[in-house]
Design an enzyme around this catalytic site. Sequence first.
Site, PDB file in Angstrom:
ATOM      1  N   ARG A   1      33.800  60.140 -27.390  1.00 20.32           N
ATOM      2  CA  ARG A   1      34.368  61.472 -27.245  1.00 20.32           C
ATOM      3  C   ARG A   1      33.342  62.355 -26.540  1.00 20.32           C
ATOM      4  NH1 ARG A   1      30.492  63.733 -29.054  1.00 20.32           N
ATOM      5  NH2 ARG A   1      31.651  65.649 -28.952  1.00 20.32           N
ATOM      6  N   GLY A   2      33.835  63.576 -26.175  1.00 22.63           N
ATOM      7  CA  GLY A   2      33.017  64.443 -25.335  1.00 22.63           C
ATOM      8  C   GLY A   2      33.463  64.223 -23.900  1.00 22.63           C
ATOM      9  N   ALA A   3      33.684  65.330 -23.186  1.00 21.51           N
ATOM     10  CA  ALA A   3      34.364  65.246 -21.884  1.00 21.51           C
ATOM     11  C   ALA A   3      33.722  64.250 -20.897  1.00 21.51           C
ATOM     12  CB  ALA A   3      34.462  66.647 -21.287  1.00 21.51           C
TER      13      ALA A   3
ATOM     14  N   ARG B   1      44.066  61.348 -23.964  1.00 23.11           N
ATOM     15  CA  ARG B   1      43.771  62.713 -24.424  1.00 23.11           C
ATOM     16  C   ARG B   1      44.030  63.667 -23.252  1.00 23.11           C
ATOM     17  NH1 ARG B   1      38.359  63.603 -27.692  1.00 23.11           N
ATOM     18  NH2 ARG B   1      39.632  65.276 -28.568  1.00 23.11           N
TER      19      ARG B   1
ATOM     20  N   GLN C   1      32.123  67.094 -35.778  1.00 19.57           N
ATOM     21  CA  GLN C   1      31.222  66.575 -34.734  1.00 19.57           C
ATOM     22  C   GLN C   1      29.844  67.236 -34.823  1.00 19.57           C
ATOM     23  OE1 GLN C   1      34.395  67.407 -34.263  1.00 19.57           O
ATOM     24  NE2 GLN C   1      35.381  66.263 -32.628  1.00 19.57           N
TER      25      GLN C   1
ATOM     26  N   ASP D   1      35.264  71.321 -22.079  1.00 23.30           N
ATOM     27  CA  ASP D   1      36.125  70.174 -21.743  1.00 23.30           C
ATOM     28  C   ASP D   1      36.885  70.392 -20.449  1.00 23.30           C
ATOM     29  OD1 ASP D   1      35.705  70.043 -24.795  1.00 23.30           O
ATOM     30  OD2 ASP D   1      36.351  68.045 -24.170  1.00 23.30           O
TER      31      ASP D   1
ATOM     32  N   ASN E   1      37.002  74.446 -24.925  1.00 23.14           N
ATOM     33  CA  ASN E   1      36.041  73.616 -25.676  1.00 23.14           C
ATOM     34  C   ASN E   1      36.594  73.427 -27.090  1.00 23.14           C
ATOM     35  OD1 ASN E   1      33.464  72.202 -25.706  1.00 23.14           O
ATOM     36  ND2 ASN E   1      32.754  73.776 -27.122  1.00 23.14           N
ATOM     37  N   LYS E   2      35.882  72.691 -27.889  1.00 21.36           N
ATOM     38  CA  LYS E   2      36.322  72.355 -29.250  1.00 21.36           C
ATOM     39  C   LYS E   2      36.843  73.578 -29.993  1.00 21.36           C
ATOM     40  CE  LYS E   2      36.613  69.219 -30.789  1.00 21.36           C
ATOM     41  NZ  LYS E   2      37.956  68.564 -30.764  1.00 21.36           N
TER      42      LYS E   2
HETATM   43  O1  MRU Z   1      37.206  66.249 -29.488  1.00 22.93           O
HETATM   44  P1  MRU Z   1      35.864  66.010 -28.859  1.00 22.93           P
HETATM   45  O2  MRU Z   1      34.831  65.616 -29.850  1.00 22.93           O
HETATM   46  O3  MRU Z   1      35.958  65.069 -27.687  1.00 22.93           O
HETATM   47  O4  MRU Z   1      35.449  67.434 -28.289  1.00 22.93           O
HETATM   48  C1  MRU Z   1      34.256  67.513 -27.558  1.00 22.93           C
HETATM   49  C2  MRU Z   1      33.864  68.886 -27.197  1.00 22.93           C
HETATM   50  O5  MRU Z   1      34.587  69.836 -27.403  1.00 22.93           O
HETATM   51  C3  MRU Z   1      32.549  69.037 -26.483  1.00 22.93           C
HETATM   52  O6  MRU Z   1      31.972  70.264 -26.800  1.00 22.93           O
HETATM   53  C4  MRU Z   1      32.788  68.982 -24.987  1.00 22.93           C
HETATM   54  O7  MRU Z   1      33.464  67.811 -24.633  1.00 22.93           O
HETATM   55  C5  MRU Z   1      31.544  69.091 -24.219  1.00 22.93           C
HETATM   56  S1  MRU Z   1      30.759  67.520 -24.039  1.00 22.93           S
HETATM   57  C6  MRU Z   1      29.326  67.604 -23.195  1.00 22.93           C
END
Ligand code: MRU
Length: 349
Positions: free
Chosen positions: A47-49, A90, A198, A239, A249-250
């Site tokens: 996970r994470g963009a 996603r 997270q 994201d 973002n999250k």
């Molecule tokens: O649902 P996730 O854990 O994939 O969400 C991730 C985030 O919101 C991160 O802050 C974002 O992807 C930045 S990653 C460098």
Amino acid sequence: METLQWQGGVDGHLVLIDQTKLPERCDQLACTDAQQVWEAIKWLRVRGAPAIGIAAAYGMVLGVRQHTSLDRTRFRQQLAEVADLLASSRPTAVNLFWAIRRLRACAERQASDVSNRAIVEALLAEARAIHEEDRVMCHAIGRHGAELLEDGMGVLTHCNAGGLATSEYGTALSVIYTAQDQGKRIRVYADETRPLLQGARLTTWELMQRNVDVTLICDSMAAQVMREGRVQAVLTGADRIAANGDAANKIGTYAVALLAQAHAVPFYVAAPSSTFDLSLAAGDQIPIEQRDDEEVTCGMGVRTAPRGVKVYNPAFDVTPSALIRAIVCEHGIIQPVNASSVAATVARK
Ligand code: MRU
């Protein structure tokens, strides 16, 4: 251990850290087909963009490499089907779609007389390039962003925008690592980041591995932490960033940005150019992923709400550019944040 790793040549496989098991276990997960990569992205094992984009790129290779004996038309169809499958994992992080587009464009570029096997080799080279470029971008983000941090600062972060969310170094956390490497003492406050934690599970683990001074707080404590003057900056990842600088973002990031404004604390976003979606004029066009009720009612396997209760569980929110003091990308610092500064820094590179 690397967040993602391709082992071997075109007949190799993708190895991921299974992030759902952290911090108790640091298990590796081997993906040998595209369906497994889809599953790993969907259920946040990766996970994470940026990390999602890299995984999807390797997933494209895994999805077509068994089909090299097909005629070219059916091989192309297979490529399109794998792209659609991975794109359905996603919806919010644009890096996923960006990486898939790059792999498709790479296949299109190949001459009509090369073998399907040669196309798969070219796809693997492109996936490796995306992976390597992410490392370079994250280090550049760290170098630019470290200018924003001074010795002794407290920095609040939300979710995980570190090495686990990227190739290795992170975006928001890259800024902190670089500042620390420069000898600046930075104290990090990590929001736990409900509902999937997270921040608690991943960010604190990662920062502790790198000897960064980190304090875990519940999301609801951020206002108090700011009021007490414990943080001088907020730094998050993103994201998807629209052309006007609005940043998804999250979930909970927008609330943190509002709190930062109320306490006159600068709110910074760090993200590579692969996270910008200049086809969207503003953040209200960013698709927001809705996730299962169980994540809220039964997080980490413990039931905390009555069965049958109505739940709303958007996984992301959008912070308007007006609340963002600056965006750090690999090309530099975008400040003020608006459509023309975003275009000047991102679009023209
Ligand atoms: O649902 P996730 O854990 O994939 O969400 C991730 C985030 O919101 C991160 O802050 C974002 O992807 C930045 S990653 C460098």
